[in-house]
Design an enzyme around this catalytic site. Structure first.
Site, PDB file in Angstrom:
ATOM      1  N   SER A   1     -13.074   7.168  -4.958  1.00 57.53           N
ATOM      2  CA  SER A   1     -12.119   6.857  -3.890  1.00 57.53           C
ATOM      3  C   SER A   1     -12.834   6.493  -2.600  1.00 57.53           C
ATOM      4  CB  SER A   1     -11.264   8.100  -3.660  1.00 57.53           C
ATOM      5  OG  SER A   1     -10.571   7.992  -2.446  1.00 57.53           O
TER       6      SER A   1
ATOM      7  N   TYR B   1      -9.941  17.417  -2.256  1.00 60.30           N
ATOM      8  CA  TYR B   1      -9.767  16.370  -3.276  1.00 60.30           C
ATOM      9  C   TYR B   1     -10.860  15.304  -3.114  1.00 60.30           C
ATOM     10  CZ  TYR B   1      -8.422  11.724  -4.740  1.00 60.30           C
ATOM     11  OH  TYR B   1      -8.484  10.447  -5.244  1.00 60.30           O
TER      12      TYR B   1
ATOM     13  N   LYS C   1     -14.515  13.968  -5.384  1.00 55.25           N
ATOM     14  CA  LYS C   1     -14.958  12.612  -5.750  1.00 55.25           C
ATOM     15  C   LYS C   1     -16.405  12.395  -5.293  1.00 55.25           C
ATOM     16  CE  LYS C   1     -11.166  11.341  -7.703  1.00 55.25           C
ATOM     17  NZ  LYS C   1     -11.126  11.179  -9.154  1.00 55.25           N
TER      18      LYS C   1
HETATM   19  N1  UFG Z   1       2.206   6.937   5.692  1.00 57.59           N
HETATM   20  C1  UFG Z   1       3.309   7.080   6.493  1.00 57.59           C
HETATM   21  N2  UFG Z   1       4.369   7.786   6.028  1.00 57.59           N
HETATM   22  C2  UFG Z   1       4.378   8.383   4.796  1.00 57.59           C
HETATM   23  C3  UFG Z   1       3.226   8.232   3.974  1.00 57.59           C
HETATM   24  C4  UFG Z   1       2.157   7.504   4.466  1.00 57.59           C
HETATM   25  O1  UFG Z   1       3.351   6.561   7.613  1.00 57.59           O
HETATM   26  O2  UFG Z   1       5.379   9.029   4.446  1.00 57.59           O
HETATM   27  C5  UFG Z   1       1.061   6.164   6.189  1.00 57.59           C
HETATM   28  C6  UFG Z   1      -0.203   7.005   6.320  1.00 57.59           C
HETATM   29  O3  UFG Z   1      -0.237   7.663   7.562  1.00 57.59           O
HETATM   30  C7  UFG Z   1      -1.283   5.943   6.142  1.00 57.59           C
HETATM   31  C8  UFG Z   1      -0.661   4.923   5.188  1.00 57.59           C
HETATM   32  O4  UFG Z   1       0.749   5.158   5.254  1.00 57.59           O
HETATM   33  O5  UFG Z   1      -1.512   5.316   7.370  1.00 57.59           O
HETATM   34  C9  UFG Z   1      -1.116   5.101   3.750  1.00 57.59           C
HETATM   35  O6  UFG Z   1      -0.918   6.467   3.392  1.00 57.59           O
HETATM   36  P1  UFG Z   1      -1.054   6.962   1.886  1.00 57.59           P
HETATM   37  O7  UFG Z   1      -0.709   8.421   1.893  1.00 57.59           O
HETATM   38  O8  UFG Z   1      -0.271   6.091   0.973  1.00 57.59           O
HETATM   39  O9  UFG Z   1      -2.573   6.725   1.547  1.00 57.59           O
HETATM   40  P2  UFG Z   1      -3.878   7.331   2.227  1.00 57.59           P
HETATM   41  O10 UFG Z   1      -4.610   6.174   2.814  1.00 57.59           O
HETATM   42  O11 UFG Z   1      -3.599   8.465   3.111  1.00 57.59           O
HETATM   43  O12 UFG Z   1      -4.579   7.939   0.942  1.00 57.59           O
HETATM   44  C10 UFG Z   1      -5.187   7.109   0.012  1.00 57.59           C
HETATM   45  C11 UFG Z   1      -5.125   7.705  -1.383  1.00 57.59           C
HETATM   46  C12 UFG Z   1      -5.952   8.960  -1.470  1.00 57.59           C
HETATM   47  C13 UFG Z   1      -7.333   8.741  -0.910  1.00 57.59           C
HETATM   48  C14 UFG Z   1      -7.207   8.191   0.483  1.00 57.59           C
HETATM   49  C15 UFG Z   1      -8.508   7.931   1.162  1.00 57.59           C
HETATM   50  O13 UFG Z   1      -3.798   8.020  -1.731  1.00 57.59           O
HETATM   51  O14 UFG Z   1      -6.081   9.329  -2.829  1.00 57.59           O
HETATM   52  O15 UFG Z   1      -6.484   6.950   0.416  1.00 57.59           O
HETATM   53  O16 UFG Z   1      -9.137   6.836   0.636  1.00 57.59           O
HETATM   54  F1  UFG Z   1      -7.996   9.911  -0.858  1.00 57.59           F
END
Ligand code: UFG
Length: 341
Positions: free
Chosen positions: A127, A152, A156
């Site tokens: 990741s 988590y 990785k």
């Molecule tokens: N977001 C919102 N509202 C929500 C969910 C997400 O605004 O309800 C925003 C988050 O703040 C972020 C973007 O949408 O800016 C993407 O969020 P995600 O939760 O979909 O993804 P992340 O980037 O936080 O996480 C992903 C993967 C993880 C990994 C991480 C770091 O899901 O497994 O990238 O690489 F660890």
């Protein structure tokens, strides 16, 4: 004879799409999964897409004895794609020991068995979280890794280190780690996609469930980031393009094209989209109006994360083909179809 490949966690979101791509390439696929975060019906879905029923074994890979007997039965496999892992970032902060125990023991048991039965080729599901809070963009595979913001993520990072150390000494062993950015989207058939348990943590399933009326509104975490529209930027990658990257990485190992025993590739599109970009694409491709509001930043979120994918393009010959609109549209079609049928 067909080449046989073991896919751990193969009934999960990325694993199932990858199983489809390997079957489409004519490989014999063996899925091993304990269904802790997936459903057995995924096997029928894979079969309906490919006309092939993959072999399936329900095994908890943290169980060393059962894992060894599984590998004994499949020691003719030419490689392993290791997806099996817990993956909820927030949950891992609450339950660090469970995450370290599960994700690392699975990897160690799998690698022990690969060593014992002389299975030489491993693809590891990693990741972008291993880059921690990055200093500069785009992230290349040579960018400094840092301690990830969650247990988590740390599983990785440690997983990659375990593989790297082993690849230095193990005879003929070769591994590729694929560092995923933000996988979203679903299979074009509408038969495979992401099914999070409980309230989704990730953006895309939260959007589709909100549009379907299962959730009242999407809360956008932060509107004061130093980005074009104030919302955070990520590199979203279609799960089918991501699945194909596994096939190409595996072929690289099989053809002995790898330049080192352990190689790393970023898997993203190289394009950063904001949360509002994703919503705009979703509303355009689906004609749905999304309820949303802004709330404070989510702790642990980085403002911007996107990849340089030059290495994957050059070395693997992999090129993501599907656009953000393909991602949002297919995610919606999957959400609708799975709730109707
Ligand atoms: N977001 C919102 N509202 C929500 C969910 C997400 O605004 O309800 C925003 C988050 O703040 C972020 C973007 O949408 O800016 C993407 O969020 P995600 O939760 O979909 O993804 P992340 O980037 O936080 O996480 C992903 C993967 C993880 C990994 C991480 C770091 O899901 O497994 O990238 O690489 F660890």
């Amino acid at each position: 004879m067909k080449s046989k490949i073991i896919i751990t966690g193969g009934t999960g979101y990325i694993g199932s799409h990858t199983a489809v791509e390997f079957i489409n390439e004519g490989l014999e696929v063996v899925i091993v999964d304990n269904l802790s975060n997936s459903d057995i019906s995924v096997l029928d879905r894979i079969q309906s897409i490919t006309d092939v029923a993959p072999t399936f074994e329900n095994i908890d890979l943290t169980d060393r004895v059962k894992t060894t007997s599984f590998f004994e039965r499949h020691k003719d496999a030419s490689g392993v794609i290791n997806f099996a892992a817990f993956k909820a970032v927030g949950e891992s902060v609450q339950l660090p020991l469970q995450y370290y125990h599960n994700n690392l023991n699975i990897l160690l048991n799998v690698m022990d068995c690969m060593d014992r039965f002389e299975i030489r080729n491993l693809i590891f599901s990693s990741s972008a979280t291993v880059y921690g809070l990055p200093d500069s963009f785009p992230l290349t595979e040579n960018s400094k890794t840092k301690k990830p913001t969650s247990p988590y993520g740390n599983t990785k990072k440690i997983g990659e280190e375990v593989i790297e150390d082993f690849s230095k000494v193990a005879k003929n062993f070769k591994a590729i780690s694929l560092r995923y950015f933000n996988p979203i989207g679903a299979h074009s058939s509408g038969d495979l996609g992401e099914t999070p348990t409980g309230v989704p943590n990730n953006l895309m399933p939260f959007i589709t469930q909100t549009a379907l009326g299962k959730r009242e509104e999407l809360k956008i975490f932060g509107k004061d980031y130093d980005t074009i529209d104030g919302t955070a930027i990520r590199d979203y990658i279609h799960v089918v393009d991501l699945a194909k990257a596994h096939v190409m990485a595996f072929q690289r190992l099989m053809k002995n094209e790898a330049k080192e025993n352990f190689e790393i590739f970023n898997i993203g599109t190289g394009i950063g989209y904001s949360v509002l970009d994703v919503i705009a694409s979703f509303e355009k491709t689906t004609k749905q109006k999304l309820n949303y509001s802004f709330v404070d930043r989510r702790s642990g979120d980085v403002p911007v994360l996107y990849a340089s994918t030059a290495k994957a393009k050059k070395e693997l010959g992999w090129n993501p083909k599907l656009t953000l609109d393909d991602m949002t549209k297919s995610s919606w079609e999957w959400e609708v179809k799975k709730n109707i049928l």
